[in-house]
Design a protein around this motif. Structure first.
Motif, PDB file in Angstrom:
ATOM      1  N   TYR A  39      -4.645  23.550  31.357  1.00 36.98           N
ATOM      2  CA  TYR A  39      -4.638  22.752  32.376  1.00 36.98           C
ATOM      3  C   TYR A  39      -5.207  22.611  33.665  1.00 36.98           C
ATOM      4  O   TYR A  39      -5.046  21.096  33.809  1.00 36.98           O
ATOM      5  CB  TYR A  39      -2.729  22.130  32.671  1.00 36.98           C
ATOM      6  CG  TYR A  39      -1.804  22.370  31.623  1.00 36.98           C
ATOM      7  CD1 TYR A  39      -2.347  21.469  30.329  1.00 36.98           C
ATOM      8  CD2 TYR A  39      -0.857  23.325  30.437  1.00 36.98           C
ATOM      9  CE1 TYR A  39      -1.531  20.569  29.668  1.00 36.98           C
ATOM     10  CE2 TYR A  39       0.233  22.618  29.379  1.00 36.98           C
ATOM     11  CZ  TYR A  39      -0.454  21.931  29.159  1.00 36.98           C
ATOM     12  OH  TYR A  39       0.652  21.359  28.088  1.00 36.98           O
TER      13      TYR A  39
ATOM     14  N   THR B 141      -8.487  20.788  32.812  1.00 37.60           N
ATOM     15  CA  THR B 141      -8.375  19.047  32.572  1.00 37.60           C
ATOM     16  C   THR B 141      -7.827  18.320  34.036  1.00 37.60           C
ATOM     17  O   THR B 141      -7.503  17.437  33.435  1.00 37.60           O
ATOM     18  CB  THR B 141      -7.674  19.255  31.326  1.00 37.60           C
ATOM     19  OG1 THR B 141      -6.482  19.779  31.458  1.00 37.60           O
ATOM     20  CG2 THR B 141      -8.574  19.239  30.133  1.00 37.60           C
ATOM     21  N   GLU B 142      -7.362  19.086  34.449  1.00 36.42           N
ATOM     22  CA  GLU B 142      -6.528  18.801  35.742  1.00 36.42           C
ATOM     23  C   GLU B 142      -4.908  18.362  35.359  1.00 36.42           C
ATOM     24  O   GLU B 142      -5.074  16.922  36.259  1.00 36.42           O
ATOM     25  CB  GLU B 142      -7.497  18.058  37.239  1.00 36.42           C
ATOM     26  CG  GLU B 142      -8.860  18.329  37.187  1.00 36.42           C
ATOM     27  CD  GLU B 142      -9.708  17.529  38.264  1.00 36.42           C
ATOM     28  OE1 GLU B 142      -9.281  16.420  38.503  1.00 36.42           O
ATOM     29  OE2 GLU B 142     -10.681  18.519  38.267  1.00 36.42           O
ATOM     30  N   LYS B 143      -4.625  18.301  34.275  1.00 36.03           N
ATOM     31  CA  LYS B 143      -3.095  17.975  34.295  1.00 36.03           C
ATOM     32  C   LYS B 143      -2.121  18.858  35.359  1.00 36.03           C
ATOM     33  O   LYS B 143      -1.558  20.005  34.761  1.00 36.03           O
ATOM     34  CB  LYS B 143      -3.100  18.284  32.599  1.00 36.03           C
ATOM     35  CG  LYS B 143      -4.091  17.078  32.216  1.00 36.03           C
ATOM     36  CD  LYS B 143      -3.525  16.821  30.791  1.00 36.03           C
ATOM     37  CE  LYS B 143      -4.766  16.240  29.884  1.00 36.03           C
ATOM     38  NZ  LYS B 143      -4.681  16.092  28.413  1.00 36.03           N
ATOM     39  N   TYR B 144      -2.668  18.707  36.647  1.00 36.48           N
ATOM     40  CA  TYR B 144      -1.151  19.826  36.947  1.00 36.48           C
ATOM     41  C   TYR B 144      -0.740  19.358  37.124  1.00 36.48           C
ATOM     42  O   TYR B 144       0.607  20.543  36.573  1.00 36.48           O
ATOM     43  CB  TYR B 144      -1.984  19.467  38.619  1.00 36.48           C
ATOM     44  CG  TYR B 144      -3.630  19.734  38.573  1.00 36.48           C
ATOM     45  CD1 TYR B 144      -3.193  20.901  37.995  1.00 36.48           C
ATOM     46  CD2 TYR B 144      -4.040  18.759  39.855  1.00 36.48           C
ATOM     47  CE1 TYR B 144      -5.502  21.457  38.680  1.00 36.48           C
ATOM     48  CE2 TYR B 144      -5.259  19.001  40.103  1.00 36.48           C
ATOM     49  CZ  TYR B 144      -6.082  20.243  39.333  1.00 36.48           C
ATOM     50  OH  TYR B 144      -7.110  20.782  40.119  1.00 36.48           O
ATOM     51  N   ASP B 145       0.222  18.688  36.612  1.00 38.98           N
ATOM     52  CA  ASP B 145       1.542  18.182  36.331  1.00 38.98           C
ATOM     53  C   ASP B 145       2.120  18.395  35.513  1.00 38.98           C
ATOM     54  O   ASP B 145       3.524  19.011  34.983  1.00 38.98           O
ATOM     55  CB  ASP B 145       2.217  16.582  36.546  1.00 38.98           C
ATOM     56  CG  ASP B 145       1.962  15.532  38.247  1.00 38.98           C
ATOM     57  OD1 ASP B 145       2.226  16.738  38.853  1.00 38.98           O
ATOM     58  OD2 ASP B 145       1.780  14.386  38.352  1.00 38.98           O
ATOM     59  N   GLU B 146       1.074  18.377  34.657  1.00 41.86           N
ATOM     60  CA  GLU B 146       1.838  18.889  32.992  1.00 41.86           C
ATOM     61  C   GLU B 146       2.298  20.640  32.682  1.00 41.86           C
ATOM     62  O   GLU B 146       3.153  20.774  32.538  1.00 41.86           O
ATOM     63  CB  GLU B 146       0.564  18.739  31.529  1.00 41.86           C
ATOM     64  CG  GLU B 146       1.103  17.619  30.969  1.00 41.86           C
ATOM     65  CD  GLU B 146      -0.234  16.430  32.191  1.00 41.86           C
ATOM     66  OE1 GLU B 146      -0.185  16.821  33.364  1.00 41.86           O
ATOM     67  OE2 GLU B 146      -0.267  15.726  31.212  1.00 41.86           O
TER      68      GLU B 146
ATOM     69  N   LYS C  20      -2.996  21.311  44.101  1.00 39.77           N
ATOM     70  CA  LYS C  20      -2.709  20.622  44.269  1.00 39.77           C
ATOM     71  C   LYS C  20      -2.638  19.976  46.330  1.00 39.77           C
ATOM     72  O   LYS C  20      -2.114  19.389  46.722  1.00 39.77           O
ATOM     73  CB  LYS C  20      -1.512  20.021  43.489  1.00 39.77           C
ATOM     74  CG  LYS C  20      -1.347  19.909  42.445  1.00 39.77           C
ATOM     75  CD  LYS C  20       0.464  19.636  42.198  1.00 39.77           C
ATOM     76  CE  LYS C  20       0.614  18.021  42.466  1.00 39.77           C
ATOM     77  NZ  LYS C  20       1.428  17.540  41.544  1.00 39.77           N
TER      78      LYS C  20
END
Length: 199
Positions: free
Chosen positions: A80, A83-88, A117
């Motif tokens: 995560y 892939t910079e999918k911080y909310d996930e 973030k």
């Protein structure tokens, strides 16, 4: 399923990463649940740069072995982060905290997400909670020390009054000393933190 697992090993050795992933998946679908399947699956998927497969192996490994071994959770969160999918990542870790609020690793990893973030206060709160639960959590020690040093550096850069030396001695230097304590302990607990600390 043992045959498929062994076929996966053979494919991996032959550097047929796609074949190894297919065989490991087949072995898992047919009941093979050995921890090595997920560890090897992650390694093969990483070699193949198949990050979706890597995430799948990490998630399945975490379901079965996450309580005893944080490597699978770390792989999920690394995916995560990369892939910079911080909310996930936050959703995954929030769920983990709800299910197991005494797991220091969830808080340490969530702190790293908050750092990425640019939410320093939330990050520090999570590092401190992780250290309250486990004073020897290497991740939390390292990132808490790094956060304190970063805060001191920002203060140092922002202060431009004539009494700078006095201000530095009284306000900035103590923070750097505090940061060093965390970083030294992080290295003591987990020597791999040293490479990160020297960056």
């Amino acid at each position: 399923s043992n045959v498929a697992f062994n076929q996966g090993l053979a494919a991996w050795q032959a550097e047929d990463y796609a074949g190894a992933i297919k065989s490991f998946n087949y072995a898992h679908q047919n009941g093979y649940k050995g921890k090595q399947l997920f560890e090897y699956g992650i390694a093969v998927a990483s070699n193949a740069k198949d990050f979706d497969a890597l995430l799948q192996f990490a998630q399945e490994g975490n379901k079965l072995y996450g309580k005893e071994d944080p490597q699978f959770l770390n792989q999920i969160i690394n995916y995560y982060l990369q892939t910079e999918k911080y909310d996930e990542a936050l959703n995954y870790l929030d769920k983990g905290v709800q299910e197991d609020p005494s797991n220091a690793q969830y808080y340490a990893l969530r702190g790293i997400i908050y750092d990425n973030k640019k939410e320093a206060a939330k990050a520090r709160a999570d590092y401190e909670k992780a250290l309250e639960l486990n004073p020897n959590n290497g991740l939390a020690l390292f990132y808490e020390g790094r956060s304190i040093a970063s805060e001191a550096g920002a203060q140092q850069d922002a202060y431009d009054k004539p009494d700078y030396e006095k201000y530095k001695r009284e306000n900035i230097d103590p923070k750097y000393r505090e940061a060093v304590k965390y970083l030294e302990k992080a290295f003591e607990v987990d020597p791999t933190n040293r490479a990160e600390a020297l960056k």
